[in-house]
Design a protein around this motif. Structure first.
Motif, PDB file in Angstrom:
ATOM      1  N   LYS A   1       0.833  -1.214   0.000  1.00 37.49           N
ATOM      2  CA  LYS A   1       0.000   0.000   0.000  1.00 37.49           C
ATOM      3  C   LYS A   1       0.864   1.260   0.000  1.00 37.49           C
ATOM      4  N   LEU A   2       1.969   1.242   0.729  1.00 34.15           N
ATOM      5  CA  LEU A   2       2.861   2.406   0.730  1.00 34.15           C
ATOM      6  C   LEU A   2       3.455   2.632  -0.654  1.00 34.15           C
ATOM      7  N   THR A   3       3.730   1.550  -1.364  1.00 35.65           N
ATOM      8  CA  THR A   3       4.281   1.654  -2.719  1.00 35.65           C
ATOM      9  C   THR A   3       3.212   2.120  -3.706  1.00 35.65           C
TER      10      THR A   3
ATOM     11  N   LEU B   1      -0.036   8.987   0.025  1.00 35.30           N
ATOM     12  CA  LEU B   1      -0.721   8.518   1.221  1.00 35.30           C
ATOM     13  C   LEU B   1      -0.376   9.399   2.410  1.00 35.30           C
ATOM     14  N   GLY B   2      -1.390   9.799   3.152  1.00 34.16           N
ATOM     15  CA  GLY B   2      -1.190  10.627   4.340  1.00 34.16           C
ATOM     16  C   GLY B   2      -1.463   9.873   5.622  1.00 34.16           C
ATOM     17  N   ASP B   3      -2.426   8.931   5.577  1.00 38.19           N
ATOM     18  CA  ASP B   3      -2.825   8.210   6.777  1.00 38.19           C
ATOM     19  C   ASP B   3      -3.014   6.731   6.476  1.00 38.19           C
ATOM     20  N   LEU B   4      -2.514   5.895   7.376  1.00 32.99           N
ATOM     21  CA  LEU B   4      -2.743   4.461   7.327  1.00 32.99           C
ATOM     22  C   LEU B   4      -3.451   4.081   8.617  1.00 32.99           C
ATOM     23  N   HIS B   5      -4.673   3.576   8.497  1.00 29.59           N
ATOM     24  CA  HIS B   5      -5.470   3.171   9.647  1.00 29.59           C
ATOM     25  C   HIS B   5      -5.486   1.656   9.728  1.00 29.59           C
TER      26      HIS B   5
ATOM     27  N   ALA C   1       8.959   6.791   7.864  1.00 30.13           N
ATOM     28  CA  ALA C   1       9.940   7.120   6.820  1.00 30.13           C
ATOM     29  C   ALA C   1       9.258   7.665   5.577  1.00 30.13           C
ATOM     30  N   ALA C   2       8.027   7.212   5.330  1.00 33.97           N
ATOM     31  CA  ALA C   2       7.280   7.670   4.158  1.00 33.97           C
ATOM     32  C   ALA C   2       6.471   8.933   4.447  1.00 33.97           C
ATOM     33  N   GLY C   3       6.512   9.426   5.693  1.00 35.80           N
ATOM     34  CA  GLY C   3       5.728  10.605   6.051  1.00 35.80           C
ATOM     35  C   GLY C   3       4.249  10.309   6.177  1.00 35.80           C
ATOM     36  N   VAL C   4       3.907   9.087   6.515  1.00 38.87           N
ATOM     37  CA  VAL C   4       2.512   8.649   6.647  1.00 38.87           C
ATOM     38  C   VAL C   4       2.191   8.477   8.126  1.00 38.87           C
ATOM     39  N   ARG C   5       1.040   9.012   8.553  1.00 40.75           N
ATOM     40  CA  ARG C   5       0.603   8.866   9.937  1.00 40.75           C
ATOM     41  C   ARG C   5      -0.020   7.479  10.125  1.00 40.75           C
ATOM     42  N   LEU C   6       0.443   6.751  11.143  1.00 39.51           N
ATOM     43  CA  LEU C   6      -0.100   5.439  11.470  1.00 39.51           C
ATOM     44  C   LEU C   6      -1.120   5.586  12.582  1.00 39.51           C
ATOM     45  N   HIS C   7      -2.280   4.973  12.385  1.00 40.07           N
ATOM     46  CA  HIS C   7      -3.342   4.990  13.386  1.00 40.07           C
ATOM     47  C   HIS C   7      -3.672   3.545  13.749  1.00 40.07           C
TER      48      HIS C   7
ATOM     49  N   ALA D   1       1.741   7.986  18.878  1.00 37.71           N
ATOM     50  CA  ALA D   1       2.088   9.411  18.926  1.00 37.71           C
ATOM     51  C   ALA D   1       1.905  10.035  17.546  1.00 37.71           C
ATOM     52  N   PRO D   2       1.565  11.317  17.504  1.00 44.50           N
ATOM     53  CA  PRO D   2       1.444  11.993  16.212  1.00 44.50           C
ATOM     54  C   PRO D   2       2.763  11.961  15.455  1.00 44.50           C
ATOM     55  N   LEU D   3       2.665  11.915  14.166  1.00 44.69           N
ATOM     56  CA  LEU D   3       3.844  11.894  13.305  1.00 44.69           C
ATOM     57  C   LEU D   3       4.576  13.216  13.416  1.00 44.69           C
ATOM     58  N   THR D   4       5.879  13.144  13.595  1.00 43.93           N
ATOM     59  CA  THR D   4       6.709  14.347  13.571  1.00 43.93           C
ATOM     60  C   THR D   4       7.722  14.155  12.470  1.00 43.93           C
ATOM     61  N   GLY D   5       8.085  15.233  11.851  1.00 43.76           N
ATOM     62  CA  GLY D   5       9.059  15.111  10.777  1.00 43.76           C
ATOM     63  C   GLY D   5       8.931  16.251   9.801  1.00 43.76           C
ATOM     64  N   HIS D   6       9.471  16.020   8.628  1.00 43.52           N
ATOM     65  CA  HIS D   6       9.577  17.087   7.647  1.00 43.52           C
ATOM     66  C   HIS D   6       8.272  17.404   6.944  1.00 43.52           C
TER      67      HIS D   6
END
Length: 150
Positions: A43-45, A50-54, A80-86, A109-114
């Motif tokens: 799915k990441l590929t 993608l912004g969110d993965l639930h 690493a992909a900048g996707v928030r995991l829920h 925890a909320p995604l932190t990064g670039h």
């Protein structure tokens, strides 16, 4: 005593352009956890925006140390992909395992990064390649006591 055989996870997936929802049903254990990792990696590929993965965990029956390891690997890959995991609809057993292992806050925890910073965040912005990181003290730190000069 009889035990029920492990049930391989059934994954129900709903995709949009920027969100993927995977419902987990069954066991996330040594024999089956890699199935979820492959599905998430695919799915990441498939979804570069993608912004969110639930991951909906209400149907998750058993999770062992391998299953926990896979959740941590998924967290590393989504971060690493900048996707928030829920981890949605967690069972009490899953919450207990995550709390016991000290991974609950890490995985939720909320995604932190670039990609995105919450407003009002006091976290330092990421360093650019040309910036120098301030040195950390290496010796013992003494705040009181006599000062000697030699």
């Amino acid at each position: 005593m009889t035990t029920t055989p492990p049930s391989p996870p059934r994954l129900t997936t709903v995709d949009t352009e920027d969100t993927v929802r995977i419902e987990l049903h069954g066991d996330l254990d040594y024999d089956h956890a890699d199935h979820l990792l492959r599905a998430v990696t695919d799915k990441l590929t498939e979804h570069p925006l993608l912004g969110d993965l639930h991951l909906h965990c209400a149907g998750l029956d058993v999770i062992d140390s391998t299953g926990l390891s896979i959740l941590l690997m998924i967290h590393r890959r989504t971060s690493a992909a900048g996707v928030r995991l829920h981890l949605d609809d967690r069972t009490a057993k899953l919450d207990r395992l995550l709390a016991l292992t000290g991974t609950l806050d890490h995985l939720t925890a909320p995604l932190t990064g670039h990609r995105e910073h919450p407003l009002g965040s006091t976290a330092e912005p990421p360093m650019t390649s040309g910036e120098a990181r301030p040195a950390r003290p290496t010796g013992p730190h003494r705040t009181t006591g006599p000062h000697r000069t030699t």
